[in-house]
Design a protein around this motif. Sequence first.
Motif, mmCIF file in Angstrom:
data_model
loop_
_atom_site.group_PDB
_atom_site.id
_atom_site.type_symbol
_atom_site.label_atom_id
_atom_site.label_comp_id
_atom_site.label_asym_id
_atom_site.label_seq_id
_atom_site.Cartn_x
_atom_site.Cartn_y
_atom_site.Cartn_z
ATOM 1 N N TRP A 24 48.698 29.450 40.803
ATOM 2 C CA TRP A 24 48.940 29.025 42.200
ATOM 3 C C TRP A 24 50.449 29.345 42.753
ATOM 4 N N VAL A 25 50.296 30.263 43.778
ATOM 5 C CA VAL A 25 51.532 30.654 44.139
ATOM 6 C C VAL A 25 52.190 29.868 45.226
ATOM 7 N N LEU A 26 53.579 29.587 44.846
ATOM 8 C CA LEU A 26 54.204 28.666 45.630
ATOM 9 C C LEU A 26 54.950 29.185 46.891
ATOM 10 N N ASP A 27 55.848 30.397 46.594
ATOM 11 C CA ASP A 27 56.392 30.898 47.330
ATOM 12 C C ASP A 27 56.319 32.667 47.175
ATOM 13 N N LEU B 234 47.976 40.654 41.848
ATOM 14 C CA LEU B 234 47.483 40.476 40.482
ATOM 15 C C LEU B 234 46.098 41.294 40.409
ATOM 16 N N THR B 235 46.306 41.963 39.400
ATOM 17 C CA THR B 235 44.910 42.754 38.933
ATOM 18 C C THR B 235 44.585 42.494 37.606
ATOM 19 N N VAL B 236 43.154 41.963 37.555
ATOM 20 C CA VAL B 236 42.712 41.309 36.195
ATOM 21 C C VAL B 236 41.451 42.018 35.874
ATOM 22 N N GLY B 237 41.334 42.637 34.875
ATOM 23 C CA GLY B 237 39.797 43.296 34.380
ATOM 24 C C GLY B 237 39.714 44.324 35.594
ATOM 25 N N GLY C 235 50.724 29.325 48.678
ATOM 26 C CA GLY C 235 49.457 28.106 48.663
ATOM 27 C C GLY C 235 48.169 28.731 48.147
ATOM 28 N N ASP C 236 47.886 29.928 48.060
ATOM 29 C CA ASP C 236 46.926 30.278 47.358
ATOM 30 C C ASP C 236 46.641 30.161 45.722
ATOM 31 N N CYS C 237 45.500 29.538 45.384
ATOM 32 C CA CYS C 237 45.441 29.454 43.809
ATOM 33 C C CYS C 237 44.077 30.427 43.379
ATOM 34 N N LEU C 238 44.358 31.261 42.298
ATOM 35 C CA LEU C 238 43.432 31.914 41.818
ATOM 36 C C LEU C 238 43.271 31.459 40.223
ATOM 37 N N GLY D 58 57.147 42.420 47.351
ATOM 38 C CA GLY D 58 58.557 42.219 48.223
ATOM 39 C C GLY D 58 57.955 41.498 49.298
ATOM 40 N N PRO D 59 59.105 41.338 50.222
ATOM 41 C CA PRO D 59 60.221 41.534 50.143
ATOM 42 C C PRO D 59 61.217 40.668 49.324
ATOM 43 N N GLY D 60 60.859 39.613 49.290
ATOM 44 C CA GLY D 60 61.572 38.433 48.367
ATOM 45 C C GLY D 60 60.768 38.118 47.008
ATOM 46 N N PRO D 61 61.447 37.222 46.238
ATOM 47 C CA PRO D 61 60.924 36.849 44.924
ATOM 48 C C PRO D 61 59.379 36.018 45.029
ATOM 49 N N VAL D 62 58.701 36.292 44.231
ATOM 50 C CA VAL D 62 57.465 35.150 44.224
ATOM 51 C C VAL D 62 57.511 34.265 43.057
ATOM 52 N N ARG D 63 57.203 33.154 43.510
ATOM 53 C CA ARG D 63 57.356 32.009 42.687
ATOM 54 C C ARG D 63 56.107 31.436 42.565
ATOM 55 N N TYR D 64 55.448 31.068 41.147
ATOM 56 C CA TYR D 64 54.219 30.605 41.112
ATOM 57 C C TYR D 64 54.156 29.604 39.891
ATOM 58 N N VAL D 65 52.983 29.001 39.835
ATOM 59 C CA VAL D 65 52.713 27.908 38.615
ATOM 60 C C VAL D 65 51.562 28.658 37.952
ATOM 61 N N LEU D 66 51.499 28.656 36.683
ATOM 62 C CA LEU D 66 50.474 28.992 35.983
ATOM 63 C C LEU D 66 49.929 28.266 35.139
ATOM 64 N N LEU D 67 48.865 27.615 35.175
ATOM 65 C CA LEU D 67 48.147 26.672 34.298
ATOM 66 C C LEU D 67 47.214 27.408 33.219
#
Length: 186
Positions: free
Chosen positions: A136-139, A144-147, A156-159, A173-182
């Motif tokens: 879940w991307v917060l900012d 992301l490449t998976v397989g 706001g997106d969740c993969l 970029g241009p800024g940092p990316v902050r995400y939550v990973l379950l």
Amino acid sequence: MGDDLEARLAERLAGLRAEHGWSLDDLATRAEVSRSTLSRLERGEISPTAALLGRLCAAYGIPMSRLLAQVEPEPPQLVRAGQQPVWRDRATGFTRRSVSPPHPGLRGEVVEAVLEPGADIGYEQPPVAGLEHHLWVLDGALELTVGGTAHAVGAGDCLRYRLWGPSRFVNPGPGPVRYVLLIVLP
């Protein structure tokens, strides 16, 4: 990561190799990492990068979070923000906070991550085949490449995905990316 934590990590990595009955050459072949790098890592002379820990975890068949949990004390049920372990890979611009430190008896955990602009981290294989992730991307934005399948994941997106092969996390970029990973073990 503090010096004490790095020392415990070095000791645990040496212990894992011994538990598997592998020589440095055996592990070097399995993880595709030079023998000298492994030796320096186990002696605590160098700090591991995220990619290096990813290779070692894949060789041992454990998620990185489990490895890091093994060098932390038993986690309490409530983990205050200031007590959540943070690990930084300054070489790649990756910061990882164990929001809910893993426990051997549980199958899920929550991780907060930050990738600096331009960060590009690839993992050749998952530490555990079939590992389930909910990202879940917060900012910011993350590529992301998976397989072999590329995903553009914005704020706001969740993969949701399972890891069976290589994966790659890129912050365009241009800024940092902050995400939550379950993370959920299979």
